[in-house]
Design an enzyme around this catalytic site. Structure first.
Site, PDB file in Angstrom:
ATOM      1  N   CYS A   1       0.804  -1.231   0.000  1.00 50.10           N
ATOM      2  CA  CYS A   1       0.000   0.000   0.000  1.00 50.10           C
ATOM      3  C   CYS A   1       0.834   1.277   0.000  1.00 50.10           C
ATOM      4  O   CYS A   1       0.803   2.032  -0.970  1.00 50.10           O
ATOM      5  CB  CYS A   1      -0.930  -0.010   1.210  1.00 50.10           C
ATOM      6  SG  CYS A   1      -2.135  -1.339   1.126  1.00 50.10           S
TER       7      CYS A   1
HETATM    8  N1  LIG Z   1      -2.658  -6.024   1.754  1.00 49.05           N
HETATM    9  C1  LIG Z   1      -3.205  -4.961   2.320  1.00 49.05           C
HETATM   10  O1  LIG Z   1      -2.924  -4.644   3.461  1.00 49.05           O
HETATM   11  C2  LIG Z   1      -4.220  -4.112   1.584  1.00 49.05           C
HETATM   12  C3  LIG Z   1      -4.986  -3.199   2.317  1.00 49.05           C
HETATM   13  C4  LIG Z   1      -5.927  -2.439   1.687  1.00 49.05           C
HETATM   14  C5  LIG Z   1      -6.075  -2.554   0.300  1.00 49.05           C
HETATM   15  N2  LIG Z   1      -5.306  -3.407  -0.408  1.00 49.05           N
HETATM   16  C6  LIG Z   1      -5.536  -3.496  -1.848  1.00 49.05           C
HETATM   17  O2  LIG Z   1      -6.328  -4.633  -2.137  1.00 49.05           O
HETATM   18  C7  LIG Z   1      -5.954  -5.204  -3.392  1.00 49.05           C
HETATM   19  C8  LIG Z   1      -5.528  -6.643  -3.203  1.00 49.05           C
HETATM   20  O3  LIG Z   1      -4.410  -6.663  -2.357  1.00 49.05           O
HETATM   21  P1  LIG Z   1      -3.946  -7.982  -1.582  1.00 49.05           P
HETATM   22  O4  LIG Z   1      -2.953  -7.521  -0.561  1.00 49.05           O
HETATM   23  O5  LIG Z   1      -5.128  -8.765  -1.144  1.00 49.05           O
HETATM   24  O6  LIG Z   1      -3.189  -8.750  -2.760  1.00 49.05           O
HETATM   25  P2  LIG Z   1      -2.636 -10.251  -2.743  1.00 49.05           P
HETATM   26  O7  LIG Z   1      -1.508 -10.286  -3.684  1.00 49.05           O
HETATM   27  O8  LIG Z   1      -2.448 -10.704  -1.321  1.00 49.05           O
HETATM   28  O9  LIG Z   1      -3.840 -11.105  -3.328  1.00 49.05           O
HETATM   29  C9  LIG Z   1      -4.330 -10.946  -4.600  1.00 49.05           C
HETATM   30  C10 LIG Z   1      -4.844 -12.298  -5.085  1.00 49.05           C
HETATM   31  O10 LIG Z   1      -5.482 -12.092  -6.342  1.00 49.05           O
HETATM   32  C11 LIG Z   1      -5.216 -13.224  -7.153  1.00 49.05           C
HETATM   33  N3  LIG Z   1      -5.476 -12.858  -8.538  1.00 49.05           N
HETATM   34  C12 LIG Z   1      -4.736 -12.100  -9.370  1.00 49.05           C
HETATM   35  N4  LIG Z   1      -5.374 -11.955 -10.551  1.00 49.05           N
HETATM   36  C13 LIG Z   1      -6.527 -12.624 -10.458  1.00 49.05           C
HETATM   37  C14 LIG Z   1      -7.613 -12.843 -11.350  1.00 49.05           C
HETATM   38  N5  LIG Z   1      -7.631 -12.313 -12.580  1.00 49.05           N
HETATM   39  N6  LIG Z   1      -8.626 -13.608 -10.933  1.00 49.05           N
HETATM   40  C15 LIG Z   1      -8.619 -14.142  -9.695  1.00 49.05           C
HETATM   41  N7  LIG Z   1      -7.631 -13.963  -8.803  1.00 49.05           N
HETATM   42  C16 LIG Z   1      -6.603 -13.196  -9.181  1.00 49.05           C
HETATM   43  C17 LIG Z   1      -3.785 -13.589  -6.831  1.00 49.05           C
HETATM   44  O11 LIG Z   1      -3.501 -14.923  -7.178  1.00 49.05           O
HETATM   45  C18 LIG Z   1      -3.735 -13.335  -5.319  1.00 49.05           C
HETATM   46  O12 LIG Z   1      -4.036 -14.491  -4.571  1.00 49.05           O
HETATM   47  C19 LIG Z   1      -4.869  -4.289  -3.942  1.00 49.05           C
HETATM   48  O13 LIG Z   1      -5.460  -3.310  -4.727  1.00 49.05           O
HETATM   49  C20 LIG Z   1      -4.296  -3.670  -2.684  1.00 49.05           C
HETATM   50  O14 LIG Z   1      -3.691  -2.417  -2.939  1.00 49.05           O
HETATM   51  C21 LIG Z   1      -4.397  -4.216   0.209  1.00 49.05           C
END
Ligand SMILES: NC(=O)c1ccc[n+]([C@@H]2O[C@H](COP(=O)([O-])OP(=O)(O)OC[C@H]3O[C@@H](n4cnc5c(N)ncnc54)[C@H](O)[C@@H]3O)[C@@H](O)[C@H]2O)c1
Length: 396
Positions: free
Chosen positions: A253
């Site tokens: 983030c």
């Molecule tokens: N990690 C955090 O603390 C946090 C907090 C708030 C917001 N976010 C936001 O949330 C979003 C996701 O972040 P995250 O940390 O969960 O990411 P992550 O990498 O932990 O998980 C994302 C998942 O999406 C899957 N994926 C990718 N493309 C895909 C598709 N086309 N179809 C299905 N699955 C797919 C991946 O295999 C992975 O398991 C991002 O935009 C991030 O900025 C993250």
């Protein structure tokens, strides 16, 4: 409601568990077969979600994971929670969001509420997601995720949730969904406001962390403890919010989201000068740490043994994305030192495994997880502490 969540990472699985806990029937769709297999066997990869919690939802048929995109069909609610990283130019990479939107367009023939929780710049829901999902008339809402992995005080339930929809019907349905497992819903006038609020929140943190990192360097040169100054300043009951200096910023983030704001600022012709400068200051912190380590250890660390403690980007999580520990280790190695790292939460990383925490010539503490003992850290001859938690140690 029948709920499908695209992406079962930190955000997607957190929402899946929140929704299953409210009695919704949840399917977690992910393109990673190993992850899906683990989830279906009750193995969680997120710190705040226990294996037993996951297994409970699986056995009561409230949750299952799948790699089969046909599971999206028939859903009442589809949540997009996919990565939004930066590309090699540090520009927004929306390829995952676009792929998710195209998948929904192909697979889903019944009208549903489509929610984007992935962090992105204002206009993403309208121009990148809804504009690609035209085969059926759906409802569209944006509700950016604010989860803070490892935070035991603030979780999905008690963190206020922003909701902006393309239509009043979308807002109403999104409120019904989130109201079933979140205490506080805040409706904003458009998805663009919700999207912008999320990236502004993280830009606020990025800029303030850079400010405190710069201040720490000024304080050190003046012979004053920056942490004591911050503590003193924080006694003012209004108009000040304390941030802590450190070795840089990490995770998915803070180092990433501000560049999404800078990208749209550039598109509308307004220079995002604070974001640019904050990135420069934060990215330069590992070099500052190593400069201080070299000075503190007597002017040269060539041939010395160094243990870097904590390689995840923050305490009590195993997430190494964008961790400043990577640059700290590389820069120490470039000084000719023999470097190992210790982090039992991370275990293995960059083809190396966590070394035992035994005394070396130098210990550099980047992140300190609960349970890592100060006494073990102090078994090294010289300790440099980036966390400000080890009494008597040199550090930031
Ligand atoms: N990690 C955090 O603390 C946090 C907090 C708030 C917001 N976010 C936001 O949330 C979003 C996701 O972040 P995250 O940390 O969960 O990411 P992550 O990498 O932990 O998980 C994302 C998942 O999406 C899957 N994926 C990718 N493309 C895909 C598709 N086309 N179809 C299905 N699955 C797919 C991946 O295999 C992975 O398991 C991002 O935009 C991030 O900025 C993250």
């Amino acid at each position: 409601m029948r709920v499908a969540i695209i992406g079962q990472g930190y955000v997607g699985l957190t929402i899946a568990v929140g929704a299953a806990g409210a009695g919704h029937s949840v399917t977690g769709f992910d393109v990673n077969p190993g992850l899906v297999e683990d989830l279906n066997s009750g193995k969680s990869h997120i710190e705040g979600i226990s294996d037993s919690q996951l297994a409970g939802f699986i056995s009561s048929s409230l949750f299952k994971a799948s790699v089969d995109p046909s599971v999206l069909e028939g859903s009442d609610v589809i949540v997009i929670a996919v990565p939004t990283p930066l590309d090699h130019d540090r520009s927004p990479d929306l390829s995952y969001v676009r792929a998710a939107a195209e998948l929904i367009n192909q697979q889903v023939k019944n009208p549903a509420l489509i929610i984007n929780e992935s962090t992105s710049y204002p206009g993403t829901l309208r121009n990148e997601i809804a504009a690609r999902i035209t085969a059926v008339e759906h409802l569209f809402a944006s509700s950016p995720e604010r989860v803070d992995p490892g935070n035991t005080q603030w979780g999905t339930k008690n963190t206020p949730r922003l909701i902006g929809g393309l239509t009043p019907a979308a807002v109403a349905k999104a409120k019904e969904f989130y109201g079933s497992f979140c205490d506080s819903l805040i409706e904003v006038s458009s998805p663009e406001v919700a999207e912008a609020a999320k990236i502004f929140e993280n830009t606020f943190r990025q800029v303030n962390i850079a400010l405190v990192n710069e201040f720490a360097q000024i304080s050190h040169a003046l012979g004053i403890s920056s942490r004591e100054v911050i503590e003193a300043a924080a006694t003012k009951p209004y108009g000040f919010m304390p941030f802590s200096p450190g070795p840089g910023v990490g995770g998915h983030c803070i180092p990433v989201d501000p560049s999404y704001l800078a990208h749209v600022a550039n598109e509308v012709g307004v220079p995002a000068t604070f974001i640019k400068r904050a990135n420069e200051v934060n990215l330069a912190m590992p070099a500052y740490v190593v400069k201080r380590v070299v000075a503190g250890a007597g002017g040269s660390i060539a041939g010395k043994t160094v243990v870097v403690i904590g390689v995840s980007y923050k305490a009590n999580v195993a997430d190494t994305r964008e961790t400043p520990a990577a640059a700290v280790i590389d820069l120490i190695r470039a000084q000719g030192a023999n470097v190992v790292w210790h982090d039992d939460l991370v275990g293995s990383w960059r083809g190396e495994t966590s070394a035992p925490l035994t005394g070396c010539d130098i210990a550099v503490v980047v992140t300190k997880h609960d349970g890592v003992s100060d006494a073990a850290i102090k078994s090294s001859k010289y300790v440099f502490d980036c966390t400000g938690t080890i009494a008597g140690a040199d550090g930031i």
